[in-house]
Design a protein around this motif. Structure first.
Motif, short mmCIF file in Angstrom:
data_model
loop_
_atom_site.label_atom_id
_atom_site.label_comp_id
_atom_site.label_asym_id
_atom_site.label_seq_id
_atom_site.Cartn_x
_atom_site.Cartn_y
_atom_site.Cartn_z
N MET B 190 0.83 -1.20 0.00
CA MET B 190 0.00 0.00 0.00
C MET B 190 0.86 1.25 0.00
O MET B 190 0.60 2.20 -0.73
N ALA B 292 -5.40 3.26 -6.88
CA ALA B 292 -4.36 2.71 -6.01
C ALA B 292 -4.98 1.96 -4.85
O ALA B 292 -4.54 0.87 -4.47
N LEU B 293 -6.05 2.53 -4.30
CA LEU B 293 -6.71 1.88 -3.17
C LEU B 293 -7.31 0.55 -3.59
O LEU B 293 -7.18 -0.47 -2.92
N VAL B 294 -7.98 0.57 -4.75
CA VAL B 294 -8.68 -0.63 -5.19
C VAL B 294 -7.70 -1.75 -5.56
O VAL B 294 -7.91 -2.90 -5.22
N SER B 296 -4.49 -2.11 -4.59
CA SER B 296 -3.43 -2.54 -3.68
C SER B 296 -3.95 -3.24 -2.43
O SER B 296 -3.50 -4.34 -2.11
N PHE B 297 -4.90 -2.66 -1.72
CA PHE B 297 -5.18 -3.19 -0.38
C PHE B 297 -5.87 -4.55 -0.38
O PHE B 297 -5.30 -5.55 0.06
N LEU B 298 -7.12 -4.60 -0.87
CA LEU B 298 -7.85 -5.86 -0.74
C LEU B 298 -7.19 -7.00 -1.51
O LEU B 298 -7.09 -8.11 -0.99
N PRO B 299 -6.72 -6.79 -2.75
CA PRO B 299 -6.05 -7.91 -3.42
C PRO B 299 -4.85 -8.44 -2.65
O PRO B 299 -4.68 -9.65 -2.50
N PHE B 301 -4.36 -8.27 0.49
CA PHE B 301 -4.82 -8.85 1.75
C PHE B 301 -5.40 -10.25 1.54
O PHE B 301 -5.13 -11.17 2.30
N LEU B 302 -6.18 -10.40 0.47
CA LEU B 302 -6.92 -11.66 0.31
C LEU B 302 -6.30 -12.63 -0.69
O LEU B 302 -6.55 -13.82 -0.63
N LEU B 303 -5.49 -12.12 -1.64
CA LEU B 303 -5.00 -13.01 -2.70
C LEU B 303 -3.51 -13.31 -2.60
O LEU B 303 -2.93 -13.89 -3.50
N GLY B 305 -1.94 -15.09 -0.25
CA GLY B 305 -1.56 -16.28 0.49
C GLY B 305 -1.15 -15.95 1.90
O GLY B 305 -0.69 -16.82 2.65
N PHE B 306 -1.35 -14.70 2.29
CA PHE B 306 -0.99 -14.27 3.64
C PHE B 306 -1.90 -14.92 4.67
O PHE B 306 -1.45 -15.44 5.68
N ILE B 320 -5.12 -15.64 -11.24
CA ILE B 320 -5.15 -14.21 -10.97
C ILE B 320 -4.11 -13.83 -9.91
O ILE B 320 -3.48 -12.78 -10.00
#
Lengths: 370, 373
Positions: B190, B292-294, B296-299, B301-303, B305-306, B320
Motif C-alpha cells: 500500500m 491505487a486503493l482498489v 493494492s489493499f484488498l487484493p 490482503f486476500l490473494l 496467500g498471507f 489471478i
C-alpha cells in the motif's frame, strides 16, 4: 432546510461523480469483480493438500489407512519417499505441506494391540493452515481407529463426543467470509465517493463558492451525503442478490433488519468519509486519510480474524469501527436468522458514530478555511 | 553524461524538497507502517484463547466434575456452568458463549457401566475457522482427560493408531510468527503504490507538468528523479517494519539480513512502479488515489496467500494471484524469516518480481511522453 437546495446539490454531486467515464467505472466495476474473485479466493478450507508418504511398513494396515487419506478430498499424495533424508527438501521447498511416516513395525504393532505410532511432519510456516490440515488428518485417523476397534472386537474409549455446528452446519468458510466481503466492499466504495468530495472542491477552490451560496451547512452536509448513501444502497443490494444466488449463502433472518443495518452503516461511513474530507486540505491528504481509516477498519473488524483474539486495548478500539457492528448484523441475518431484537445492540453504536462524524464534518465546513 | 547526472540530481533535489515540505509523504512512509504494524501485529491473531464455553451438567457428580475441571484448567477455555441445556442454548444464540459441552444426567452411570457415554458438543459455526479450532481444542482436552481417567482406573487407554505430530519452523503454532511478515508485505504494497500514485498526476493537475516539459529534462530522467527519493523513503519504512518484527514481535530471522533487504528493495520497486503507472495513466489525483486503493489493499490482503492458502483456491483464481506482487513477497518473507534462505523458494519468487518490474518499466516508458494532449 429546503428540499430543493439539497436535491440540486445532490444532483450536482452525482454529475461530478458519474460524468467522467473512468470514475463511473471505478465505482461500479471493481466491487462486483472483487466479490467474485474474493468470494472464491477467501477460504480457510483446504483442498488437495500436497502430501508425501514415507512408508517403511509392508503390512496391510498402513495401506488401508493411506487409502483413507487419499480418499479424503482434503489430501492428495504427491510423493513417495524411502528415506528420512527425503523429508527436509520436500518441506523446505514447499513442495508438500506434510509428510506422513509409517514405522516398519506399524502393522505388526496394530495387530498385536499395541499403539502404533503414525508420525506426521508438517510445515508450520503458516500455522493456521498447518493446524487445519492436522485437524483433517486427525479426523481420518479417529475414523480409522473406530473402524479398527469395531472390526477387531475392541472396546472404544468410554466417552464419545458428538459434535454439531450451529448456523453453518458444514463449517464452510465461504459462508463466513462472503457476508464479510459485502461490508468491506461497501466501506471502500462509500469512502472513495465521499472522502474526496470536499477535498477536491477545496483544492480546486470551488468549495468557497459553495459556501457563499444560500446553502446552509446542514443542507450542504445532506446533499454531499446523499450520493454515497444511494450508491452504497444500490451496490449493497446487488451484492446481496449475488451472494444469495451465486454463492448460495442462506438468508434466514429479517430482511428489513438487514436493510436498517445497511442504512445505518452507510450513514456512519459517509459521516467518516465527509469528516476526513473536510479535515483534509489537499486530495492527497484525503486519500491518505481514507486509507488510514479503511485499512484498520477492515483488518480489525472481525472480517477474517476474530475480535475476541485481540488484546483488550485493541478490542476497545474496535468499538469505534462501524464495520464491526455491520458484520455482526450481516452474519446474524444471513446465517443465524436474527431479527431486530437480537441486533439492537449493533444498531445504536452506528447511529452514534454517524451523528458524531456528520456533526464534525458540518462544523468543519465553515471553520476550516484556507 | 555529466549533464545528464546534473539534471537527474536536480530533479531528485526538487522532489526531495517537495517530500520534506509536505508532511503527508513522510507520514505515509514512516508513521503508517509503525501504526499499522503495531495495531495489526497485536490485533490480528488466529490463536483462540479463553474461548467462552458453556458446560451443562445435568447431574453433578465426581466424573462430570472431573471432566469439567479439565476444561476449567485449560488455557484455551473460559467455561461457564449451566444446569440445563435450554439456558446454554439461549446463551449460544445470544453470542455470549461460542460452544456448549452437554453432559446428560446418565453420563456417569453409562460411563461406569461400560456403555459408551455420549457428550453433546455444539459450536457456533458462523466463523468456521474458529469453530474448527474450538473443535480441535475440545477433542484435545477430551483425549487428555480420557487418558487421565483410564490411568486412574488402572487401565491403559488403547488407541490403535497414535498420531504424533511434529511442526517444523513454528513448533508452537503461534500465528503471529507468520502474520507479522505477511502484514509487512501488505503494508509495504500500500505504501509503495500510494507514495507514487499521486506524484505524476499531481504535476498534471497543477499544470506544473507543462513547466517540466519545457526544461531540457528527458522523460526517463524525470521519472527516475521522482522514483529515487520515494524509493529511499519506502526502504526507510521497510527497515522500521523489519526492526519492529524482530524486536517487538520476536519473529526470528533465519536468513542473512542482506538477502531480506535485497528482496525488499525489489518488491518496493515493483510497488512504486505500479503507483507510477497508475499516476501516468490516470493523470488525475482523484482517480489515481481510487485506483491505487482498489488495486493494492484488498487484493494483497486476500490473494497473497498471507491468510488464505492459495493452493486451495479455484484454478482461475490461482491464475489471478500471479498478478499480485504481494503473493511473491509473502512467500519470500515467510520463508526468509521462519525457515531460512531456501533458494528454491526465494529464486522463483524473486524472478517473478523482477519480471513484473521489467514489464511495468516498459509500460511506464510506453505511456509517458513529453506531449500535451
Amino acid at each position: 432546510m429546503s428540499l430543493l437546495h439539497i436535491l440540486s446539490l445532490a444532483r450536482k454531486e452525482f454529475l461530478a461523480l458519474m460524468r467522467d467515464k473512468r470514475s463511473r467505472i471505478i465505482i461500479i466495476v471493481p466491487p462486483i469483480v472483487q466479490l467474485f474473485i474474493f468470494g472464491f479466493a477467501a477460504t480457510y478450507d483446504l483442498d488437495d493438500v500436497p502430501v508425501a508418504v514415507y512408508n517403511a511398513d509392508s503390512g496391510g494396515a498402513s495401506r488401508e489407512l493411506l487409502a483413507r487419506i487419499e480418499g479424503s478430498p482434503h489430501f492428495s499424495i504427491l510423493h513417495r519417499i524411502d528415506s528420512d533424508a527425503g523429508v527436509a527438501p520436500l518441506i523446505d521447498d514447499r513442495q508438500v505441506l506434510l509428510v506422513i511416516r509409517f514405522d516398519p513395525r506399524f502393522s505388526a504393532d496394530l495387530q498385536r494391540g499395541d499403539p502404533a505410532p503414525l508420525q506426521v511432519i508438517i510445515d508450520g510456516r503458516n500455522s493456521n493452515t498447518a493446524m487445519t490440515a492436522l485437524n483433517y488428518l486427525r479426523e481420518v485417523v479417529l475414523d480409522f481407529n473406530r473402524q479398527w476397534q469395531r472390526e477387531h472386537g475392541l472396546t472404544g474409549p468410554p466417552v464419545k463426543l458428538e459434535m454439531r455446528a450451529w448456523y453453518n452446519e458444514n463449517l464452510q468458510s465461504r459462508w463466513f467470509i462472503v457476508p464479510g466481503i459485502i461490508g468491506s466492499l461497501i466501506l471502500v466504495v462509500t469512502l472513495l465517493v465521499t472522502a474526496l468530495s470536499v477535498a477536491r472542491e477545496r483544492e480546486q477552490g470551488t468549495f468557497d463558492q459553495l459556501l457563499v451560496t444560500p446553502l446552509r451547512p446542514t443542507e450542504l452536509l445532506v446533499g454531499k451525503a446523499i450520493p454515497g448513501i444511494v450508491i452504497g444502497l444500490l451496490e449493497a443490494s446487488l451484492i446481496i442478490v449475488l451472494m444469495v444466488w451465486f454463492f448460495e449463502v442462506p438468508l434466514r433472518g429479517s430482511i428489513p433488519a438487514l436493510y436498517l443495518g445497511i442504512l445505518l452503516f452507510l450513514v456512519s461511513t459517509v459521516g467518516v468519509g465527509l469528516m476526513i474530507s473536510s479535515i483534509a486540505v489537499t486530495q492527497q491528504q484525503a486519500i491518505l486519510g481514507a486509507f488510514l481509516f479503511i485499512v484498520p477498519a477492515v483488518i480489525l473488524s472481525g472480517f477474517t480474524t476474530p475480535i475476541a483474539n485481540m488484546p483488550e486495548v485493541v478490542q476497545w478500539l474496535t468499538y469505534l469501527n462501524p464495520l464491526r457492528y455491520f458484520l455482526v448484523i450481516v452474519r446474524g441475518v444471513t446465517l443465524e436468522g436474527d431479527g431486530f431484537a437480537l441486533l439492537l445492540p449493533q444498531f445504536w453504536p452506528m447511529v452514534l458514530i454517524g451523528a458524531v462524524t456528520l456533526a464534525m464534518a458540518g462544523w468543519l465546513f465553515r471553520h476550516r478555511m484556507y | 553524461m555529466n549533464d545528464r547526472l546534473r539534471r537527474l540530481l536536480g530533479m531528485i533535489r526538487k522532489e526531495s524538497l517537495q517530500i520534506l515540505r509536505d508532511p503527508s509523504s513522510i507520514s505515509i512512509a514512516f508513521v503508517m507502517p509503525v501504526v499499522l504494524l503495531l495495531l495489526f501485529g497485536y490485533g490480528v491473531s488466529l490463536d483462540a484463547k479463553r474461548i467462552p464455553l458453556g458446560i451443562v451438567i445435568e447431574q453433578p457428580d465426581t466424573a462430570s466434575q472431573s471432566l469439567a475441571g479439565a476444561f476449567d484448567r485449560s488455557e484455551f477455555f473460559h467455561p461457564q456452568r449451566f444446569d440445563a441445556i435450554q439456558g446454554a442454548q439461549q446463551a449460544l444464540a445470544e453470542r455470549r458463549i461460542d460452544g456448549i459441552l452437554w453432559l446428560r444426567n446418565d453420563f456417569s452411570s453409562r460411563l461406569f457401566s461400560g456403555n459408551e457415554a455420549p457428550i453433546g458438543v455444539f459450536v457456533n459455526g458462523v466463523d468456521s475457522n474458529q469453530a474448527n479450532i474450538t473443535k480441535g481444542y475440545i477433542q484435545g482436552t477430551w483425549l487428555a482427560w480420557l487418558q487421565h481417567f483410564a490411568a486412574a482406573q488402572g487401565r491403559d487407554l488403547d488407541l490403535p493408531v497414535d498420531m504424533l505430530q511434529r511442526v517444523w519452523f513454528n513448533p508452537a503454532l503461534n500465528s503471529r510468527l507468520f502474520l507479522v511478515p505477511g502484514l509487512i508485505a501488505i503494508i509495504m504494497t500500500m505504501i509503495g503504490s500510494l507514495l507514487t500514485a499521486m506524484v505524476v498526476a499531481r504535476e498534471w493537475e497543477r499544470g506544473t507538468m507543462e513547466a517540466l516539459m519545457v526544461t531540457p529534462l528527458y522523460m526517463g530522467e524525470m521519472l527516475a528523479g521522482k522514483l529515487i527519493p520515494y524509493f529511499a523513503l519506502g526502504m526507510g519504512g521497510m527497515l522500521v517494519s523489519v526492526a519492529m518484527a524482530l524486536f517487538l514481535f520476536d519473529v526470528p530471522l533465519l536468513s542473512p539480513f542482506w538477502l531480506l533487504m535485497a528482496c525488499s528493495a525489489l518488491f518496493m520497486l515493483v510497488s512504486l512502479a505500479i503507483g507510477l503507472l497508475i499516476s501516468i495513466v490516470t493523470r488525475n489525483q482523484f482517480l489515481a488515489g481510487q485506483v491505487a486503493l482498489v488495486v493494492s489493499f484488498l487484493p494483497s490482503f486476500l490473494l497473497s496467500g498471507f491468510l488464505f492458502d492459495i493452493h486451495s483456491m479455484p484454478e482461475w483464481v490461482q491464475t489471478i494471484t500471479y498478478l499480485v506482487p504481494a503473493r511473491y513477497f509473502v512467500a519470500i518473507l515467510q520463508t526468509l524469516f521462519l525457515a531460512g534462505p531456501v533458494w528454491p523458494v526465494v529464486l522463483p519468487n524473486a524472478g517473478a518480481m523482477l519480471l513484473m518490474l521489467v514489464i511495468l518499466t516498459l509500460l511506464v516508458a510506453k505511456k509517458s511522453y513529453k506531449r500535451l494532449d
